[in-house]
Write a protein that holds these residues in place. Structure first.
Motif, short mmCIF file in Angstrom:
data_model
loop_
_atom_site.label_atom_id
_atom_site.label_comp_id
_atom_site.label_asym_id
_atom_site.label_seq_id
_atom_site.Cartn_x
_atom_site.Cartn_y
_atom_site.Cartn_z
N SER A 117 0.83 -1.21 0.00
CA SER A 117 0.00 0.00 0.00
C SER A 117 0.86 1.25 0.00
O SER A 117 0.65 2.19 -0.79
CB SER A 117 -0.93 0.00 1.22
OG SER A 117 -1.79 -1.12 1.20
N ILE B 196 2.73 1.52 -3.42
CA ILE B 196 1.89 1.98 -4.54
C ILE B 196 1.61 3.48 -4.44
O ILE B 196 1.73 4.22 -5.43
CB ILE B 196 0.58 1.17 -4.58
CG1 ILE B 196 0.87 -0.27 -5.05
CG2 ILE B 196 -0.45 1.83 -5.49
CD1 ILE B 196 -0.33 -1.19 -4.97
N LEU C 164 5.05 -0.28 -10.07
CA LEU C 164 3.64 0.02 -9.77
C LEU C 164 2.72 -1.00 -10.41
O LEU C 164 1.82 -1.56 -9.76
CB LEU C 164 3.30 1.43 -10.25
CG LEU C 164 1.84 1.88 -10.09
CD1 LEU C 164 1.43 1.88 -8.63
CD2 LEU C 164 1.63 3.25 -10.72
N ALA C 165 2.92 -1.28 -11.70
CA ALA C 165 2.09 -2.26 -12.39
C ALA C 165 2.26 -3.65 -11.79
O ALA C 165 1.27 -4.39 -11.62
CB ALA C 165 2.43 -2.28 -13.88
N ASN D 180 3.13 -4.48 -8.68
CA ASN D 180 2.48 -4.55 -7.37
C ASN D 180 0.97 -4.63 -7.48
O ASN D 180 0.31 -5.34 -6.73
CB ASN D 180 2.88 -3.35 -6.52
CG ASN D 180 4.31 -3.45 -6.01
OD1 ASN D 180 4.93 -4.51 -6.05
ND2 ASN D 180 4.84 -2.33 -5.53
N VAL D 181 0.40 -3.87 -8.42
CA VAL D 181 -1.06 -3.92 -8.62
C VAL D 181 -1.49 -5.30 -9.08
O VAL D 181 -2.46 -5.87 -8.56
CB VAL D 181 -1.49 -2.84 -9.63
CG1 VAL D 181 -2.95 -3.05 -10.04
CG2 VAL D 181 -1.31 -1.45 -9.04
N TRP D 182 -0.77 -5.88 -10.03
CA TRP D 182 -1.11 -7.23 -10.50
C TRP D 182 -0.92 -8.26 -9.39
O TRP D 182 -1.69 -9.23 -9.29
CB TRP D 182 -0.26 -7.60 -11.72
CG TRP D 182 -0.83 -7.08 -12.99
CD1 TRP D 182 -0.33 -6.07 -13.77
CD2 TRP D 182 -2.02 -7.52 -13.65
NE1 TRP D 182 -1.13 -5.87 -14.86
CE2 TRP D 182 -2.17 -6.74 -14.81
CE3 TRP D 182 -2.97 -8.50 -13.36
CZ2 TRP D 182 -3.24 -6.91 -15.69
CZ3 TRP D 182 -4.04 -8.68 -14.23
CH2 TRP D 182 -4.17 -7.89 -15.38
N VAL E 244 -4.02 -8.00 -7.19
CA VAL E 244 -5.17 -8.59 -7.89
C VAL E 244 -5.10 -10.10 -7.86
O VAL E 244 -6.09 -10.79 -7.55
CB VAL E 244 -5.23 -8.08 -9.34
CG1 VAL E 244 -6.29 -8.83 -10.13
CG2 VAL E 244 -5.53 -6.58 -9.38
N SER F 280 2.13 -10.33 -13.82
CA SER F 280 2.99 -10.13 -12.65
C SER F 280 4.44 -10.48 -13.00
O SER F 280 5.37 -9.73 -12.67
CB SER F 280 2.50 -11.00 -11.48
OG SER F 280 1.21 -10.63 -11.06
#
Length: 691
Positions: free
Chosen positions: A408, A411, A449-450, A452-454, A457, A478
């Motif tokens: 968190s 990001i 960033l991408a 960590n988001v994946w 998810v 990922s």
């Protein structure tokens, strides 16, 4: 009325008595005949056992009897051929819809209808279960129930029905009605019969029983419940009840009564939703669904004989609960089958990703001779960040907190980093060196960033039933973006070396950028695509318990770990070169100058460590020893917060960015002044090494 986001909690009562097992004892049953449900036609599927001498650990196979496809595998144990696997099946997609497809399209032709209008062609063959159901019985799925129920419950047929139910749950669960749930449950009931339990041990895929459990719950969670409480399914080996609930609902109970195969009286199981939990619900109506399985505990134990958590005998119903995600606690009451004084019980919850019972999910609050009460809690923990480098998954509260907080913060920090770069971009990229350096930082931030988001998810997707295609997609993205992070960090390290070694001759900016994007995105794409192409056909791309690269079957994790660790090693050498090339003390230098040089070296190392990903080097520890919790915690602490350190050392500590922000916010003439300072700064070229 659809339910909100749901959590699934499977509970079972364990009896802590003697639980020693020997797999060979299970397999010393008569190899020529399988147990079958009463009333089903008895079929000789094994012509004879293997010929030749029995020498351990040799194997052999025999074909199934007439009308069955597949084979029976035998293993030599204690000088006897004993059955180990069986794939004999009489079911197929064609057989499920055979009677329906053979019906003529026009049974009575009127004389007035010209012959050329009549369609005497055979109907098109059914290619899949979903297609057949949509064509023949989309309202209730009843057209395939009789074919399943009339089949003999061989190990091969059980595996076929499990796969059938998985496909229905995946492809036809968009609008589940009471009629569909009944048909679905009748097919599940057929393979949960007490007479079929021993046959589960011979299914080659030992996860078939847990797949059945997940499929039933996935299908049930899409059930539409009306405003009245309903008993949806009341089969002998599966019961389903559903209730509407909201924050005004009083304490809610589910009660199940079922006669077990070795008792003369009904065994009771009860689920209670506490009032303080119901207060968490929104005003609009949600739903609660519960399913009881009298025999599933025995089926899971039979199919997972090598799993120590499943060796203890079952002493009650297995209860599955589907609740709104906001509800975190439920109370369960189990009546014991064995009511002897020494029958001590243990409450556990089913871990859907690891496919085993989790002793930490539930606590025993009352244990008497007749019944047991349990309090079970559900948490929405993400995957541990250390799974990225670890062959084994470790679930731990501390790891979960570190992962959630770290990702968190990371990001948010990366978003802020990109916003700052966008705000001051035109003021800080006035030279080719500064341009290339900030392009590297931006792409490192975007990749992380991408990634960590994946990761988040994929982690949340793991809490639900795994869908293979979606899980493959999330694992791929990922994998790709984490590799991109490392290759952009490698490119930045190469630029630093280039700046140190090449002083008078500079490469064109366009050529530098072309090389950067080929390294930063081209190499990761080649590795990620190759990994998918090689491992997906064998279903060895991702793990069974997580949407991340497989280790046990194909070692696909090495397609991430090896490039990452090699890049970390190269980047470490670059940092050492930078430290050595930092201004050395001259002869007779004062102590204060020595301290200043040490501080300068320390600053360079601190700045380069997150930007070049040196802390990922600790991943080699958990790659070698995946069972050490302390290694997992250290790795997560060092790397889950990487985005924050990139913001701190790559952006905030850059004095030119600070000056640009200060001028932009405080002075209307700030941009031009900052550009002027950047252009004529005598130290501008040397900053590449320090960054």
């Amino acid at each position: 009325m659809k339910s909100q986001a749901t959590m699934i909690c499977w509970l079972m009562l364990f009896l802590a008595t003697d639980c020693s097992h020997d797999r060979s004892k299970i397999h010393t049953k008569d190899g020529a005949k399988l147990q079958r449900p009463e009333g089903k036609p008895k079929t000789e599927r094994i012509q004879e056992k293997c010929h030749g001498p029995c020498i351990a650990p040799s194997n052999c196979s025999q074909p199934c009897a007439q009308h069955f496809r597949g084979e029976i595998g035998f293993t030599c144990h204690e000088n006897k051929w004993q059955k180990s696997t069986e794939t004999c099946t009489s079911l197929s997609v064609g057989i499920l819809f055979k009677d329906l497809s053979s019906v003529p399209r026009l049974s009575i032709a009127a004389p007035s209808i010209p012959l050329h209008i009549l369609d005497f062609r055979a109907p098109e063959p059914v290619q899949s279960v979903a297609q057949g159901i949509r064509m023949n019985c989309p309202q209730d799925y009843a057209c395939i129930v009789d074919a399943v129920k009339s089949s003999e419950a061989t190990s091969g047929n059980i595996a076929f029905v499990v796969e059938l139910l998985k496909n229905i749950s995946k492809d036809l669960s968009d609008n589940v009605t009471r009629e569909k749930m009944k048909s679905y449950s009748q097919m599940a009931n057929h393979i949960l019969d007490t007479a079929t339990i021993s046959n589960w041990a011979f299914i080659p895929d030992m996860n078939a029983s847990s797949d059945l459990l997940q499929s039933v719950n996935l299908f049930a969670r899409q059930l539409n419940v009306g405003n009245e409480s309903e008993n949806i399914v009341d089969e002998l080996f599966i019961q389903t009840k559903a209730f509407p609930i909201n924050h005004n609902t009083s304490e809610k109970n589910f009660r199940f009564f079922r006669n077990m195969h070795n008792t003369t009286e009904d065994i009771i199981g009860m689920i209670e939703i506490p009032r303080h939990e119901l207060w968490k619900l929104p005003p609009n109506t949600s739903q609660a669904i519960s399913i009881a399985f009298p025999t599933l505990g025995a089926v899971l134990k039979e199919a997972h004989l090598q799993n120590e958590s499943l060796l203890k005998p079952v002493n009650g119903l297995v209860l599955s609960v589907i609740l709104p995600e906001r509800l975190q606690q439920i109370l369960l009451t189990f009546e014991k089958i064995n009511k002897s004084r020494n029958a001590q019980a243990q409450c556990v919850g089913w871990h859907s990703r690891k496919r085993r019972w989790d002793e930490n999910a539930c606590k025993t609050t009352l244990d008497t001779a007749n019944k047991v009460k349990c309090r079970c809690n559900h948490t929405n923990a993400v995957m541990s960040f250390s799974i990225l480098m670890s062959p084994k998954s470790i679930d731990d509260k501390i790891l979960g907190y570190i992962t959630c907080i770290g990702l968190s913060v990371s990001i948010l920090s990366l978003i802020l980093c990109l916003l700052i770069e966008a705000t001051v971009w035109s003021q800080i990229v006035v030279t080719e060196i500064s341009y290339v350096r900030h392009v590297c930082i931006v792409n490192i931030a975007v990749s992380l960033l991408a990634a960590n988001v994946w990761f988040i998810v994929a982690s949340n997707f793991n809490k639900k039933v795994l869908d293979h295609n979606w899980c493959v997609a999330m694992t791929f993205f990922s994998h790709f973006f984490y590799l991109s992070l490392f290759f952009w960090m490698l490119f930045k390290a190469l630029l630093i070396i280039y700046g140190i070694l090449v002083v008078f001759r500079r490469m064109l900016k366009s050529r530098m950028m072309a090389i950067g994007f080929v390294i930063g995105y081209g190499c990761p794409l080649i590795i990620a695509v190759t990994t998918v192409a090689v491992t997906v056909p064998e279903k060895g791309y991702m793990r069974r318990d997580a949407c991340w690269l497989n280790w046990d079957n194909t070692k696909a994790l090495l397609a991430f770990a090896i490039p990452a660790l090699i890049i970390v090693a190269v980047n470490l050498l670059v940092v050492l070169v930078v430290a050595v090339n930092t201004q050395r003390p001259s002869i007779g230098s004062s102590k204060s100058q020595d301290v200043a040089i040490i501080m300068r070296i320390s600053k360079n190392v601190a700045i380069l460590t997150p930007l070049l990903g040196l802390t990922w080097g600790f991943g080699i520890a958990i790659l070698i020893d995946g069972n050490s919790l302390i290694f997992h915690i250290i790795f997560a602490l060092l790397n889950a917060f990487q985005g924050f350190f990139i913001l701190l050392f790559g952006t905030i500590m850059d004095h030119k960015i600070r000056d640009a922000l200060r001028m932009k916010l405080c002075s209307p003439k700030g941009p031009s002044r900052v550009a002027e300072n950047a252009s004529f700064s005598p130290t501008n070229g040397s900053k590449l090494m320090n960054r």
